[in-house]
Every structure is written in structure tokens, then in C-alpha cells.
Design an enzyme around this catalytic site. Sequence first.
Site: not given
Length: 238
Positions: A14-17, A37, A41, A170, A200
Site C-alpha cells: 500500500g505504499k503508493t496509496v 518516484k 519498474t 498501508g 483502508p
Amino acid sequence: MPVLVITGTGTEVGKTVTTAAVAATAMAAGRSVAVLKAAQTGVRTDEDGDAQEVARLAGGVTTAELARYPDPLAPATAARRAGRTPVRPHEIADAAAKLATEHDLVLVEGAGGLLVRFDEAGSTLADAAELMAAPVLVVASAGLGTLNVTELTARELRGRRLDLLGVVIGSWPEGADLASRCNVADLPEVAGAPLLGAVPAGAGALAPADFRAAAAGWLAPRLFGTWDAEGFRGRVAP
């Protein structure tokens, strides 16, 4: 905190969210935000990457991407297979510093975990964080197994004398199991840093307007939100 490094304890945590949620709450608090970023990849040149996903959800952020490699692998391996130049820590630090001259907050999102290799010399996101003297936010999973990888990540950060700002779960599942509910209390203990939020599960599928409206409720005041760790812990405690 002009620059914040966001890493995960692994992939698909869940890093990007979470990065998008931090961007949304910071902008709602009146900050200008850039998202960097370091190495994308597993995405073709004609596809949106993680930085673009953050922009879609959070809106209004400046995005930058230093390199993109098509194979869904660690950056060093993906760069080698593509025959392309890898990203070096000083390039990440230089790009973040430039963005910081024009924005209140720069979010530097890594690839996978803290020690995923970026080049053939074994350089990692941790090396870039050292050059930037930036605090690090760790995004962790909720369930069984998260305590070990979170503690290992925290130990590496402390060994490098980097500031671990805190931990965010995350992807907090609806109907969380016993391990997840116990981990709410155990994660800050093993990390030696506060739990700063719980995003969530499925939040990334929300409409952008709904995501932005809800994001503050997922993150603690340190991340510009209203989430209350003690209240959350009390509600989910087994």
C-alpha cells in the site's frame, strides 16, 4: 520536513496509496507537494506509473520520475536487463533537493523495501535518505509476518542514524483478523516509532474526490490528518 522518504516493508503493502494520502492531506493543509518516484519498474512507457497514480488520487501534485524499466523486478536487475543506466543515490538526492526549492513538501517514493538495490554497487533508498538527511515513513502490511519485517526495517534505519518518522498500515482490511488487530499495538513497539495511520484496503479504488475527502481520517496529525491512534487501537483491540 521539506523531504519525506516513503518506503515499504515489501511489495504490495500500500505504499503508493499511502503516498497519495499523505499528498492529499498535506495539500489540504495548504502545502505544495511534489512526488518523486526514484525508479519505476514493471510499467511500459505508455502506461501510468506510481507517481501518476498519486497525482490521480491526490490531485494537484508535481510529479517526477528518474527512470523507468519494463520488467517488474528490483531496479538494479530491471536496469541491467533493459540495458539502461541505473539510478544512483546522488541523483535521487539532487532531484529531491531541486523539487524542494519550489515545493513545501517532497515525497520520495521508493521501490519495494528499504534495501532493494538500485544499482550494481548495491545502493539503496536508505543511501539516498542518508544523503538527503530526510526522515523515513515506513508503510507496513497489517497481518501475520509484518512485525518481523517492520522491526528489521526499523533496525536498519536506526543503524544508519536515520529518523524513522513512524509506521502506516498501508491496507487495513475490513473484518481484520486476530493477528492484524494485535499488530496495531505491537507495530509501534517493534518499530520504536509511532503508528501514524491505517489506510483502508481498497482506498485506491475510490473516486479521487472521495479519496481526498477521506484521507485525513486515515493519517495522524504528524501527517496532516486527524486519525487518532489510541482511538483506533481501542476500537480494534481483541
